[in-house]
Design a protein around this motif. Structure first.
Motif, PDB file in Angstrom:
ATOM      1  N   GLU A 271      46.427  44.734  53.597  1.00 29.62           N
ATOM      2  CA  GLU A 271      46.086  44.503  55.000  1.00 29.62           C
ATOM      3  C   GLU A 271      46.110  45.785  55.819  1.00 29.62           C
ATOM      4  OE1 GLU A 271      48.079  41.303  56.907  1.00 29.62           O
ATOM      5  OE2 GLU A 271      47.517  39.836  55.371  1.00 29.62           O
ATOM      6  N   ASP A 272      46.935  46.748  55.417  1.00 29.97           N
ATOM      7  CA  ASP A 272      46.953  48.031  56.122  1.00 29.97           C
ATOM      8  C   ASP A 272      45.603  48.738  55.969  1.00 29.97           C
ATOM      9  OD1 ASP A 272      49.544  47.717  57.003  1.00 29.97           O
ATOM     10  OD2 ASP A 272      50.421  48.764  55.287  1.00 29.97           O
ATOM     11  N   LEU A 273      45.010  48.642  54.781  1.00 25.11           N
ATOM     12  CA  LEU A 273      43.701  49.245  54.562  1.00 25.11           C
ATOM     13  C   LEU A 273      42.633  48.530  55.387  1.00 25.11           C
ATOM     14  CD1 LEU A 273      42.016  51.350  53.089  1.00 25.11           C
ATOM     15  CD2 LEU A 273      41.776  49.737  51.178  1.00 25.11           C
ATOM     16  N   ILE A 274      42.757  47.228  55.488  1.00 28.27           N
ATOM     17  CA  ILE A 274      41.819  46.462  56.321  1.00 28.27           C
ATOM     18  C   ILE A 274      41.922  46.916  57.772  1.00 28.27           C
ATOM     19  CG2 ILE A 274      41.268  44.164  57.219  1.00 28.27           C
ATOM     20  CD1 ILE A 274      42.176  43.036  54.508  1.00 28.27           C
ATOM     21  N   ASP A 275      43.144  47.101  58.261  1.00 27.11           N
ATOM     22  CA  ASP A 275      43.342  47.563  59.639  1.00 27.11           C
ATOM     23  C   ASP A 275      42.766  48.963  59.835  1.00 27.11           C
ATOM     24  OD1 ASP A 275      44.622  45.218  60.307  1.00 27.11           O
ATOM     25  OD2 ASP A 275      46.640  46.020  59.962  1.00 27.11           O
ATOM     26  N   LEU A 276      42.847  49.785  58.792  1.00 31.99           N
ATOM     27  CA  LEU A 276      42.334  51.154  58.877  1.00 31.99           C
ATOM     28  C   LEU A 276      40.803  51.170  58.895  1.00 31.99           C
ATOM     29  CD1 LEU A 276      42.748  54.265  58.715  1.00 31.99           C
ATOM     30  CD2 LEU A 276      42.718  54.005  56.223  1.00 31.99           C
ATOM     31  N   VAL A 277      40.200  50.425  57.990  1.00 31.45           N
ATOM     32  CA  VAL A 277      38.740  50.445  57.831  1.00 31.45           C
ATOM     33  C   VAL A 277      38.047  49.628  58.916  1.00 31.45           C
ATOM     34  CG1 VAL A 277      36.857  49.731  56.291  1.00 31.45           C
ATOM     35  CG2 VAL A 277      38.884  50.869  55.356  1.00 31.45           C
ATOM     36  N   LYS A 278      38.697  48.521  59.339  1.00 30.47           N
ATOM     37  CA  LYS A 278      38.119  47.603  60.327  1.00 30.47           C
ATOM     38  C   LYS A 278      36.752  47.081  59.874  1.00 30.47           C
ATOM     39  CE  LYS A 278      40.580  49.407  64.363  1.00 30.47           C
ATOM     40  NZ  LYS A 278      41.604  50.064  63.557  1.00 30.47           N
ATOM     41  N   PRO A 279      36.706  46.455  58.693  1.00 27.41           N
ATOM     42  CA  PRO A 279      35.431  45.945  58.193  1.00 27.41           C
ATOM     43  C   PRO A 279      35.033  44.641  58.873  1.00 27.41           C
ATOM     44  CG  PRO A 279      37.178  45.317  56.712  1.00 27.41           C
ATOM     45  CD  PRO A 279      37.819  46.170  57.793  1.00 27.41           C
ATOM     46  N   ASP A 280      33.753  44.320  58.806  1.00 29.66           N
ATOM     47  CA  ASP A 280      33.263  43.028  59.283  1.00 29.66           C
ATOM     48  C   ASP A 280      33.393  41.964  58.191  1.00 29.66           C
ATOM     49  OD1 ASP A 280      32.104  43.979  61.902  1.00 29.66           O
ATOM     50  OD2 ASP A 280      30.975  45.238  60.512  1.00 29.66           O
ATOM     51  N   ILE A 281      33.329  42.413  56.941  1.00 33.29           N
ATOM     52  CA  ILE A 281      33.404  41.508  55.791  1.00 33.29           C
ATOM     53  C   ILE A 281      34.393  42.087  54.789  1.00 33.29           C
ATOM     54  CG2 ILE A 281      32.127  40.506  53.847  1.00 33.29           C
ATOM     55  CD1 ILE A 281      29.581  40.768  55.573  1.00 33.29           C
ATOM     56  N   VAL A 282      35.289  41.241  54.265  1.00 29.95           N
ATOM     57  CA  VAL A 282      36.231  41.638  53.218  1.00 29.95           C
ATOM     58  C   VAL A 282      35.981  40.752  52.000  1.00 29.95           C
ATOM     59  CG1 VAL A 282      38.646  41.850  52.528  1.00 29.95           C
ATOM     60  CG2 VAL A 282      37.971  42.361  54.889  1.00 29.95           C
ATOM     61  N   ILE A 283      35.832  41.381  50.845  1.00 31.21           N
ATOM     62  CA  ILE A 283      35.589  40.659  49.595  1.00 31.21           C
ATOM     63  C   ILE A 283      36.610  41.123  48.566  1.00 31.21           C
ATOM     64  CG2 ILE A 283      33.949  40.240  47.701  1.00 31.21           C
ATOM     65  CD1 ILE A 283      31.695  40.889  49.727  1.00 31.21           C
ATOM     66  N   SER A 284      37.186  40.179  47.831  1.00 34.96           N
ATOM     67  CA  SER A 284      38.034  40.511  46.692  1.00 34.96           C
ATOM     68  C   SER A 284      37.302  40.069  45.436  1.00 34.96           C
ATOM     69  CB  SER A 284      39.397  39.809  46.789  1.00 34.96           C
ATOM     70  OG  SER A 284      40.226  40.199  45.715  1.00 34.96           O
ATOM     71  N   CYS A 285      37.082  40.995  44.525  1.00 31.75           N
ATOM     72  CA  CYS A 285      36.266  40.734  43.336  1.00 31.75           C
ATOM     73  C   CYS A 285      37.083  41.124  42.106  1.00 31.75           C
ATOM     74  CB  CYS A 285      34.970  41.544  43.420  1.00 31.75           C
ATOM     75  SG  CYS A 285      33.863  41.289  42.042  1.00 31.75           S
ATOM     76  N   ARG A 286      37.472  40.129  41.298  1.00 35.88           N
ATOM     77  CA  ARG A 286      38.355  40.390  40.164  1.00 35.88           C
ATOM     78  C   ARG A 286      37.936  39.620  38.918  1.00 35.88           C
ATOM     79  NH1 ARG A 286      41.246  44.845  41.691  1.00 35.88           N
ATOM     80  NH2 ARG A 286      42.061  44.575  43.777  1.00 35.88           N
ATOM     81  N   ALA A 287      38.078  40.265  37.775  1.00 34.41           N
ATOM     82  CA  ALA A 287      37.968  39.571  36.498  1.00 34.41           C
ATOM     83  C   ALA A 287      39.284  38.826  36.258  1.00 34.41           C
ATOM     84  CB  ALA A 287      37.714  40.568  35.369  1.00 34.41           C
ATOM     85  N   GLU A 288      39.260  37.864  35.332  1.00 32.29           N
ATOM     86  CA  GLU A 288      40.450  37.040  35.113  1.00 32.29           C
ATOM     87  C   GLU A 288      41.678  37.876  34.757  1.00 32.29           C
ATOM     88  OE1 GLU A 288      41.644  32.914  32.868  1.00 32.29           O
ATOM     89  OE2 GLU A 288      40.308  34.297  31.806  1.00 32.29           O
ATOM     90  N   ARG A 289      41.483  38.932  33.982  1.00 31.14           N
ATOM     91  CA  ARG A 289      42.639  39.711  33.547  1.00 31.14           C
ATOM     92  C   ARG A 289      43.318  40.454  34.690  1.00 31.14           C
ATOM     93  NH1 ARG A 289      38.904  43.414  29.640  1.00 31.14           N
ATOM     94  NH2 ARG A 289      37.876  44.714  31.205  1.00 31.14           N
ATOM     95  N   TYR A 290      42.625  40.577  35.829  1.00 31.77           N
ATOM     96  CA  TYR A 290      43.218  41.232  36.994  1.00 31.77           C
ATOM     97  C   TYR A 290      43.355  40.265  38.176  1.00 31.77           C
ATOM     98  CZ  TYR A 290      41.990  45.430  34.381  1.00 31.77           C
ATOM     99  OH  TYR A 290      41.863  46.384  33.406  1.00 31.77           O
ATOM    100  N   ILE A 291      43.285  38.987  37.892  1.00 37.53           N
ATOM    101  CA  ILE A 291      43.193  38.010  38.980  1.00 37.53           C
ATOM    102  C   ILE A 291      44.467  37.919  39.814  1.00 37.53           C
ATOM    103  CG2 ILE A 291      44.036  35.868  37.879  1.00 37.53           C
ATOM    104  CD1 ILE A 291      41.367  34.588  38.901  1.00 37.53           C
ATOM    105  N   LEU A 292      45.588  38.330  39.233  1.00 32.17           N
ATOM    106  CA  LEU A 292      46.844  38.278  39.981  1.00 32.17           C
ATOM    107  C   LEU A 292      46.899  39.291  41.118  1.00 32.17           C
ATOM    108  CD1 LEU A 292      49.460  37.651  37.135  1.00 32.17           C
ATOM    109  CD2 LEU A 292      48.482  36.001  38.746  1.00 32.17           C
ATOM    110  N   SER A 293      45.940  40.244  41.127  1.00 31.42           N
ATOM    111  CA  SER A 293      45.904  41.230  42.215  1.00 31.42           C
ATOM    112  C   SER A 293      44.932  40.818  43.312  1.00 31.42           C
ATOM    113  CB  SER A 293      45.526  42.601  41.672  1.00 31.42           C
ATOM    114  OG  SER A 293      44.249  42.583  41.049  1.00 31.42           O
ATOM    115  N   LEU A 294      44.493  39.553  43.291  1.00 27.96           N
ATOM    116  CA  LEU A 294      43.641  39.051  44.362  1.00 27.96           C
ATOM    117  C   LEU A 294      44.309  39.254  45.717  1.00 27.96           C
ATOM    118  CD1 LEU A 294      42.118  35.677  43.084  1.00 27.96           C
ATOM    119  CD2 LEU A 294      40.864  37.674  43.883  1.00 27.96           C
TER     120      LEU A 294
END
Length: 198
Positions: free
Chosen positions: A175-198
């Protein structure tokens, strides 16, 4: 690998998201539907190739159209070339760099419309560790922040065609990165083996 008669981690996540009414896109159905229409994954690597990523991109655009409004580019809008590869993470798992006599022919997609082209650079300062794409011709589109894993590398060539600026980060959701970038759209894209970092 999945243990017989158990629910995969991906299915657990999608079931949870469905029950909670959370927006998500599961690419598996699209890939399974198209698996007989060309190689979607690399032969010497566990990742999808550009065609597999293209199928995922098209499905994502359709699934999220009512919210993001992206119309995917058709295949005939790209110049498709090929490059030879003898390396990949599956080969590295064998403890070698390449295997004599084994190679893969990987598709390479280049958009024909030059107005959609973008530059890619590494982030600096507080954005160190990110990749940033910026379109050469601006269209006043939303700024996008994507939390990603290595599978998303092949998506960059498609997603970045639609936005003036996209920041790709391999960090976990921050969330700190979101506050820094101030994007209009946030997407989390993960394969199953990394899904815990969603």
């Amino acid at each position: 690998m999945q243990i017989r008669d158990t629910i995969s981690l991906s299915d657990q996540i999608t079931n949870y998201f469905t029950k909670k009414g959370l927006l998500f896109f599961d690419v598996r159905d699209d890939l399974l539907t198209d698996k007989n229409h060309g190689n979607l994954y690399r032969k010497l690597d566990s990742h999808w190739n550009a065609l597999g990523a293209y199928k995922a991109y098209v499905g994502f655009c359709k699934e999220t159209y009512s919210i993001i409004g992206l119309t995917p580019h058709n295949l005939d809008e790209f110049h498709i070339s090929a490059k030879e590869s003898t390396e990949g993470d599956l080969v590295k798992m064998l403890g070698v760099k390449s295997i004599f006599g084994f190679k893969d022919i990987l598709p390479v997609y280049t958009i024909n419309d030059k107005s959609k082209e973008f530059n890619i650079s590494s982030g600096t300062g507080n954005l160190t560790g990110t990749l940033i794409t910026k379109r050469k011709i601006k269209e006043n589109t939303p700024k996008v922040l994507i939390f990603r894993d290595s599978f998303s590398s092949a998506l960059i060539q498609f997603i970045s065609l639609h936005f003036d600026e996209v920041i790709y980060t391999s960090s976990i959701y921050d969330e700190d990165l979101i506050d820094l970038v101030k994007p209009d759209i946030v997407i989390s894209c993960r394969a199953e083996r990394y899904i815990l970092s969603l």
